[in-house]
Write a protein that holds these residues in place. Structure first.
Motif, mmCIF file in Angstrom:
data_model
loop_
_atom_site.group_PDB
_atom_site.id
_atom_site.type_symbol
_atom_site.label_atom_id
_atom_site.label_comp_id
_atom_site.label_asym_id
_atom_site.label_seq_id
_atom_site.Cartn_x
_atom_site.Cartn_y
_atom_site.Cartn_z
ATOM 1 N N THR A 39 0.815 -1.218 0.000
ATOM 2 C CA THR A 39 0.000 0.000 0.000
ATOM 3 C C THR A 39 0.847 1.266 0.000
ATOM 4 O O THR A 39 0.446 2.273 -0.573
ATOM 5 C CB THR A 39 -0.936 0.011 1.224
ATOM 6 N N THR A 40 2.018 1.219 0.590
ATOM 7 C CA THR A 40 2.889 2.393 0.602
ATOM 8 C C THR A 40 3.348 2.743 -0.812
ATOM 9 O O THR A 40 3.376 3.920 -1.186
ATOM 10 C CB THR A 40 4.120 2.143 1.509
ATOM 11 N N GLU A 41 3.703 1.744 -1.601
ATOM 12 C CA GLU A 41 4.128 1.995 -2.984
ATOM 13 C C GLU A 41 3.006 2.613 -3.802
ATOM 14 O O GLU A 41 3.230 3.557 -4.569
ATOM 15 C CB GLU A 41 4.585 0.689 -3.635
ATOM 16 N N ILE A 42 1.804 2.107 -3.643
ATOM 17 C CA ILE A 42 0.660 2.640 -4.389
ATOM 18 C C ILE A 42 0.364 4.062 -3.944
ATOM 19 O O ILE A 42 0.109 4.945 -4.772
ATOM 20 C CB ILE A 42 -0.566 1.725 -4.212
ATOM 21 N N PHE A 43 0.417 4.305 -2.647
ATOM 22 C CA PHE A 43 0.149 5.640 -2.117
ATOM 23 C C PHE A 43 1.181 6.650 -2.616
ATOM 24 O O PHE A 43 0.822 7.750 -3.066
ATOM 25 C CB PHE A 43 0.134 5.583 -0.586
ATOM 26 N N ILE A 44 2.439 6.291 -2.593
ATOM 27 C CA ILE A 44 3.495 7.198 -3.077
ATOM 28 C C ILE A 44 3.344 7.434 -4.574
ATOM 29 O O ILE A 44 3.507 8.571 -5.050
ATOM 30 C CB ILE A 44 4.889 6.644 -2.715
ATOM 31 N N ALA A 45 3.013 6.399 -5.330
ATOM 32 C CA ALA A 45 2.812 6.562 -6.770
ATOM 33 C C ALA A 45 1.638 7.506 -7.051
ATOM 34 O O ALA A 45 1.707 8.344 -7.968
ATOM 35 C CB ALA A 45 2.561 5.203 -7.426
ATOM 36 N N ARG A 46 0.573 7.401 -6.261
ATOM 37 C CA ARG A 46 -0.568 8.313 -6.435
ATOM 38 C C ARG A 46 -0.181 9.754 -6.140
ATOM 39 O O ARG A 46 -0.603 10.674 -6.834
ATOM 40 C CB ARG A 46 -1.727 7.899 -5.528
ATOM 41 N N ILE A 47 0.617 9.947 -5.104
ATOM 42 C CA ILE A 47 1.047 11.310 -4.755
ATOM 43 C C ILE A 47 1.924 11.889 -5.867
ATOM 44 O O ILE A 47 1.725 13.028 -6.308
ATOM 45 C CB ILE A 47 1.785 11.321 -3.403
ATOM 46 N N ILE A 48 2.882 11.102 -6.351
ATOM 47 C CA ILE A 48 3.763 11.582 -7.418
ATOM 48 C C ILE A 48 2.975 11.894 -8.680
ATOM 49 O O ILE A 48 3.138 12.962 -9.288
ATOM 50 C CB ILE A 48 4.882 10.557 -7.691
ATOM 51 N N LEU A 49 2.110 10.964 -9.096
ATOM 52 C CA LEU A 49 1.299 11.202 -10.289
ATOM 53 C C LEU A 49 0.361 12.391 -10.107
ATOM 54 O O LEU A 49 0.155 13.177 -11.049
ATOM 55 C CB LEU A 49 0.478 9.958 -10.634
ATOM 56 N N GLY A 50 -0.212 12.535 -8.926
ATOM 57 C CA GLY A 50 -1.109 13.654 -8.661
ATOM 58 C C GLY A 50 -0.418 14.988 -8.809
ATOM 59 O O GLY A 50 -0.937 15.915 -9.445
ATOM 60 N N PHE A 51 0.768 15.102 -8.248
ATOM 61 C CA PHE A 51 1.487 16.376 -8.345
ATOM 62 C C PHE A 51 2.058 16.611 -9.737
ATOM 63 O O PHE A 51 2.154 17.753 -10.185
ATOM 64 C CB PHE A 51 2.552 16.474 -7.256
ATOM 65 N N ILE A 68 -8.376 22.778 -10.071
ATOM 66 C CA ILE A 68 -7.232 21.872 -10.132
ATOM 67 C C ILE A 68 -6.571 21.720 -8.766
ATOM 68 O O ILE A 68 -5.939 20.707 -8.484
ATOM 69 C CB ILE A 68 -6.238 22.335 -11.216
ATOM 70 N N TYR A 69 -6.728 22.692 -7.895
ATOM 71 C CA TYR A 69 -6.164 22.550 -6.549
ATOM 72 C C TYR A 69 -6.746 21.336 -5.829
ATOM 73 O O TYR A 69 -6.113 20.784 -4.930
ATOM 74 C CB TYR A 69 -6.404 23.811 -5.716
ATOM 75 N N ALA A 70 -7.924 20.907 -6.212
ATOM 76 C CA ALA A 70 -8.536 19.720 -5.598
ATOM 77 C C ALA A 70 -7.738 18.461 -5.907
ATOM 78 O O ALA A 70 -7.848 17.459 -5.194
ATOM 79 C CB ALA A 70 -9.968 19.552 -6.089
ATOM 80 N N LEU A 71 -6.927 18.512 -6.944
ATOM 81 C CA LEU A 71 -6.121 17.350 -7.309
ATOM 82 C C LEU A 71 -5.098 17.007 -6.229
ATOM 83 O O LEU A 71 -4.777 15.840 -6.025
ATOM 84 C CB LEU A 71 -5.416 17.612 -8.643
ATOM 85 N N GLY A 72 -4.617 18.014 -5.511
ATOM 86 C CA GLY A 72 -3.690 17.750 -4.408
ATOM 87 C C GLY A 72 -4.334 16.919 -3.325
ATOM 88 O O GLY A 72 -3.738 15.963 -2.808
ATOM 89 N N ALA A 73 -5.555 17.253 -2.979
ATOM 90 C CA ALA A 73 -6.282 16.470 -1.981
ATOM 91 C C ALA A 73 -6.632 15.082 -2.509
ATOM 92 O O ALA A 73 -6.594 14.095 -1.770
ATOM 93 C CB ALA A 73 -7.553 17.206 -1.568
ATOM 94 N N TYR A 74 -6.954 14.994 -3.798
ATOM 95 C CA TYR A 74 -7.296 13.710 -4.409
ATOM 96 C C TYR A 74 -6.114 12.743 -4.359
ATOM 97 O O TYR A 74 -6.293 11.544 -4.181
ATOM 98 C CB TYR A 74 -7.751 13.930 -5.854
ATOM 99 N N ALA A 75 -4.896 13.257 -4.491
ATOM 100 C CA ALA A 75 -3.711 12.403 -4.452
ATOM 101 C C ALA A 75 -3.539 11.754 -3.079
ATOM 102 O O ALA A 75 -3.039 10.639 -2.977
ATOM 103 C CB ALA A 75 -2.472 13.211 -4.809
ATOM 104 N N PHE A 76 -3.970 12.433 -2.031
ATOM 105 C CA PHE A 76 -3.818 11.905 -0.672
ATOM 106 C C PHE A 76 -5.030 11.099 -0.199
ATOM 107 O O PHE A 76 -5.055 10.630 0.928
ATOM 108 C CB PHE A 76 -3.559 13.053 0.318
#
Length: 135
Positions: free
Chosen positions: A78-90, A117-125
């Motif tokens: 889950t950590t790898e998926i979470f980090i990948a989502r954060i990187i892709l989101g930003f 688009i600022y909502a994308l930051g929250a979506y990544a987390f």
């Protein structure tokens, strides 16, 4: 069997209420903002949807599947998926902000799209996918 019926009824009721609230909100916004204002909101939401797609690339669904598997059968933790989502989101956030000036939008539209688009930051987390396995 009664437990399954109760879960299905709860899910169905929540879906009906959610869609009903979305419909009422859409009607209220259309009446309040008028055709032009509602169109601006629709364009901004559409742009956000496209940018959110590139900020996720299906990691939401992969996360659900991986967390539902036994630990020893997981391909990703889950950590790898979470980090990948954060990187892709930003990355998508940055690319979205880079693309906006090149599009032929008015200043009001550009500001509105940037605000959405600022909502994308929250979506990544967002960690909703992690808890989907328990439903």
């Amino acid at each position: 069997m009664a437990d399954l019926t109760r879960k299905i009824a709860s899910f169905l009721m929540g879906d009906i209420l959610g869609r009903g609230l979305a419909f009422i909100t859409s009607v209220y916004l259309a009446r309040t903002l008028g055709a032009e204002g509602f169109g601006l909101i629709t364009i901004a939401l559409s742009f956000l949807g496209y940018v959110a797609f590139f900020g996720d690339f299906g990691l939401h669904h992969i996360g659900i599947r991986e967390t539902a598997k036994l630990k020893e059968k997981q391909g990703f933790n889950t950590t790898e998926i979470f980090i990948a989502r954060i990187i892709l989101g930003f990355l998508a956030f940055g690319i979205g902000f880079t693309i906006i000036p090149f599009l032929k939008f008015s200043d009001v539209q550009v500001q509105l799209i940037k605000g959405f688009i600022y909502a994308l930051g929250a979506y990544a987390f967002l960690l909703e996918w992690y808890f989907q396995q328990w439903l």
